[in-house]
Design an enzyme around this catalytic site. Structure first.
Site, PDB file in Angstrom:
ATOM      1  N   CYS A  81     -69.070 -30.432  50.225  1.00 16.45           N
ATOM      2  CA  CYS A  81     -68.518 -31.764  50.489  1.00 16.45           C
ATOM      3  C   CYS A  81     -67.471 -32.139  49.442  1.00 16.45           C
ATOM      4  CB  CYS A  81     -69.669 -32.778  50.519  1.00 16.45           C
ATOM      5  SG  CYS A  81     -69.148 -34.500  50.614  1.00 16.45           S
TER       6      CYS A  81
ATOM      7  N   CYS B 285     -67.909 -35.530  47.790  1.00 19.95           N
ATOM      8  CA  CYS B 285     -69.075 -35.485  46.897  1.00 19.95           C
ATOM      9  C   CYS B 285     -68.699 -34.869  45.552  1.00 19.95           C
ATOM     10  CB  CYS B 285     -70.202 -34.659  47.523  1.00 19.95           C
ATOM     11  SG  CYS B 285     -70.839 -35.298  49.080  1.00 19.95           S
TER      12      CYS B 285
END
Length: 128
Positions: free
Chosen positions: A46, A49
């Site tokens: 991600c 993230c």
């Protein structure tokens, strides 16, 4: 046992993260802690993230002793994802006495993240 692991930064260099990863066996013990628990839900693939991770590590250092901060790898802990009802990543959940008191989905600024945690700390202080 809480696991420390390697983390990939946006530049794709590998660094040791100071914030431990949550293991399912730790959750109930952490919920019964005398301080708020922040769970950062993330995944290695991600991009947002990875970009947000330095904020989480900084927050863990700055709030050490007041808030427990752990990361949840959503790919390696699907039962915890289900139990905590994680719907999207990156997300932050703050718990007090096992109850979710604050949450955030997506990216935000560091000051807004601190505001979220400060509200939880104040709630904990009022309750205690």
């Amino acid at each position: 046992m809480l696991a420390q692991t390697l983390s990939t930064t946006p530049s794709l260099s590998v660094v040791l993260t100071s914030t431990p990863f949550l293991e399912e066996s730790d959750l109930d013990r952490l919920f019964s802690s005398d301080r708020p628990l922040l769970i950062y839900c993330t995944a290695q693939w991600c991009g947002p993230c990875i970009a947000f991770e330095p904020y989480i590590d900084r927050l863990a250092q700055e709030y050490s002793g007041r808030v427990r901060v752990v990361k949840l790898d959503t790919d390696s802990q699907p039962e915890l994802v289900k139990r905590l009802q994680v719907r999207s990543i990156p997300s932050v959940m703050v718990f007090s006495e096992g109850q979710r008191v604050e949450s955030l989905v997506g990216l935000t600024s560091y000051p807004k993240l601190c505001d979220l945690v400060d509200r939880a700390v104040r709630q904990e202080a009022k309750a205690g």
